[in-house]
Write a protein that holds these residues in place. Structure first.
Motif, short mmCIF file in Angstrom:
data_model
loop_
_atom_site.label_atom_id
_atom_site.label_comp_id
_atom_site.label_asym_id
_atom_site.label_seq_id
_atom_site.Cartn_x
_atom_site.Cartn_y
_atom_site.Cartn_z
N ILE A 195 0.72 -1.19 0.02
CA ILE A 195 0.12 0.15 -0.14
C ILE A 195 0.83 1.26 0.02
N LEU A 196 1.82 1.25 0.78
CA LEU A 196 2.86 2.45 0.63
C LEU A 196 3.50 2.49 -0.37
N ALA A 197 3.89 1.74 -1.23
CA ALA A 197 4.27 1.86 -2.53
C ALA A 197 3.23 2.35 -3.49
N VAL A 198 2.14 1.87 -3.59
CA VAL A 198 1.15 2.18 -4.17
C VAL A 198 0.78 3.96 -4.14
N GLN A 199 0.57 4.07 -2.73
CA GLN A 199 0.14 5.44 -2.51
C GLN A 199 1.36 6.22 -2.69
N GLY A 200 2.70 5.93 -2.50
CA GLY A 200 3.80 6.42 -2.80
C GLY A 200 3.84 7.36 -4.09
N ILE A 201 3.66 6.08 -5.19
CA ILE A 201 3.34 6.32 -6.57
C ILE A 201 2.64 7.54 -6.73
N LEU A 202 1.15 7.50 -6.39
CA LEU A 202 0.25 8.48 -6.54
C LEU A 202 0.48 9.61 -5.83
N ILE A 252 7.37 14.98 -17.99
CA ILE A 252 6.72 13.80 -18.20
C ILE A 252 7.87 12.56 -17.71
N ILE A 253 9.03 12.83 -18.15
CA ILE A 253 10.17 11.55 -17.97
C ILE A 253 10.12 11.13 -16.50
N PRO A 254 10.50 12.02 -15.50
CA PRO A 254 10.52 11.63 -14.15
C PRO A 254 9.27 10.71 -13.79
N VAL A 255 8.00 11.11 -14.20
CA VAL A 255 6.75 10.19 -13.88
C VAL A 255 6.95 8.86 -14.41
N ILE A 256 7.36 8.81 -15.60
CA ILE A 256 7.47 7.51 -16.33
C ILE A 256 8.60 6.95 -15.69
N ILE A 257 9.52 7.19 -15.27
CA ILE A 257 10.63 6.49 -14.81
C ILE A 257 10.35 6.10 -13.27
N PHE A 259 7.22 5.53 -12.60
CA PHE A 259 6.39 4.40 -12.56
C PHE A 259 6.87 3.10 -13.18
N ILE A 260 7.89 3.09 -14.05
CA ILE A 260 8.54 1.89 -14.51
C ILE A 260 9.17 1.01 -13.47
N ILE A 261 9.69 1.97 -12.41
CA ILE A 261 10.50 1.19 -11.33
C ILE A 261 9.63 0.65 -10.44
N PHE A 262 8.31 1.30 -10.21
CA PHE A 262 7.48 0.73 -9.03
C PHE A 262 6.17 -0.13 -9.68
N GLN A 263 6.23 -0.33 -10.96
CA GLN A 263 4.75 -0.89 -11.48
C GLN A 263 4.75 -2.04 -10.91
N LYS A 264 5.51 -2.88 -10.54
CA LYS A 264 5.50 -4.21 -9.94
C LYS A 264 4.54 -4.17 -8.74
N HIS A 265 4.99 -3.02 -7.95
CA HIS A 265 4.08 -2.84 -6.58
C HIS A 265 2.65 -2.58 -6.99
N ILE A 266 2.36 -2.04 -7.98
CA ILE A 266 0.90 -1.75 -8.23
C ILE A 266 0.06 -2.96 -8.42
N ILE A 267 0.85 -3.82 -9.47
CA ILE A 267 0.31 -5.04 -9.75
C ILE A 267 0.12 -5.80 -8.47
N GLU A 268 0.97 -6.01 -7.77
CA GLU A 268 0.87 -6.77 -6.33
C GLU A 268 0.02 -6.37 -5.56
N ASN A 269 -0.24 -4.94 -5.43
CA ASN A 269 -1.38 -4.24 -4.61
C ASN A 269 -2.89 -4.72 -5.29
N TYR A 270 -2.90 -4.68 -6.42
CA TYR A 270 -4.14 -5.07 -7.01
C TYR A 270 -4.50 -6.65 -6.81
N THR A 271 -3.44 -7.36 -6.98
CA THR A 271 -3.73 -8.88 -6.54
C THR A 271 -3.90 -9.13 -5.32
N ILE A 272 -3.44 -8.39 -4.27
CA ILE A 272 -3.82 -8.62 -2.93
C ILE A 272 -5.09 -8.05 -2.58
N SER A 273 -5.51 -7.12 -3.08
CA SER A 273 -6.80 -6.49 -2.98
C SER A 273 -7.74 -7.40 -3.72
#
Length: 276
Positions: A195-202, A252-257, A259-273
């Motif tokens: 959750i921290l990872a996803v909220q951190g990205i957002l 835009i570039i920093p946001v994309i970077i 997101f690419i680094i932490f995208q797996k945490h988003i997928i894990e969060n949706y899986t857990i949810s």
């Protein structure tokens, strides 16, 4: 049976090809923006159009910091992002309180917090502005940061996740002599990494792209953010498309970077949810 498996594989290949083509089409404007930011203005306007710059240059990015005060805008944006992350931990602490502490009016207060999610932010901007004006906090960095420190969605997300943590674990930690603050920092936060990872990205994206509220609350250019600076760039250098492309790429570039680094945490969060 073999015919069915063959049809499924063909369908998967077909879907994969369609998604690949769609992804490439969506990336074309982004690559065009980045490549155009490395061109001279004369080359960008030359016909026929060229995709790759003949002589790549960082002159446009240099002009952003020399002529448009992008260094000041970047500093203000990073300050907002920093305090937004402090607000992230405040949301986590509030979610922990609603999830694991039994106090009078807890459920009613939590429902009130949830009800605020139904109110558009544009509706509360004028009342919040008037309150900050009465406190002499308009045109200050505190006035820009303060309203966004906590949010109902973050509190809700942390509360729902922390409710699944066994109370026995917390009681055992308390019996070992741990304080409530130590319990929160050393036990609760490590367990809420998804959750921290996803909220951190957002939180980073919201802080990095902050535009409307800084534009309303601040009338001093020294308090503007990158998004506001990009809007000023469009107004002052409307005919310099290479410079505008550089400003857009810088945003835009920093946001994309991230997101690419932490995208797996988003997928894990949706899986857990989904499992819960």
């Amino acid at each position: 049976m073999k015919s069915t498996n063959r049809q499924e594989k063909l369908f998967q290949w077909f879907v994969g090809i369609i998604l690949t083509i769609g992804g490439i089409l969506m990336l074309i404007p982004f690559f065009w923006m980045v490549l155009s930011s490395l061109k001279h203005e004369s080359e960008l306007m030359k016909l026929p159009l060229t995709i790759f710059p003949s002589s790549p240059t960082l002159e446009n990015f240099t002009k952003l910091f020399e002529n448009m005060n992008f260094a000041v805008y970047l500093k203000n944006t990073l300050i907002i992002v920093f305090f937004s992350f402090i607000g992230l931990f405040l949301n986590a602490a509030a979610g922990f309180g609603f999830a694991k502490y039994d106090f009078k009016g807890r459920d009613s207060l939590f429902y009130i917090v949830l009800a605020t999610m139904m109110i558009p932010g544009q509706v509360t901007m004028i009342p919040v502005y008037l309150i900050l004006n009465m406190m002499n906090l308009t045109n200050t960095m505190i006035g820009i940061v303060l309203p966004g420190l906590v949010g109902a969605f973050g509190i809700f997300l942390f509360r729902q996740f922390m409710s699944t943590i066994p109370n026995e674990l917390l009681e055992a930690t308390r019996l070992d002599g741990a304080s409530e603050f130590r319990l929160f920092v050393q036990i609760i936060l490590p367990l809420t990494k998804p959750i921290l990872a996803v909220q951190g990205i957002l939180t980073f994206i919201a802080g990095w792209n902050s535009f409307l509220w800084p534009l309303i609350i601040a009338n001093d250019e020294k308090l503007y953010t990158l998004s506001v600076g990009l809007s000023l760039l469009k107004g002052q250098y409307g005919g310099n498309y290479a410079l505008q492309m550089a400003g857009s790429a810088f945003m835009i570039i920093p946001v994309i970077i991230i997101f690419i680094i932490f995208q797996k945490h988003i997928i894990e969060n949706y899986t857990i949810s989904g499992m819960k």
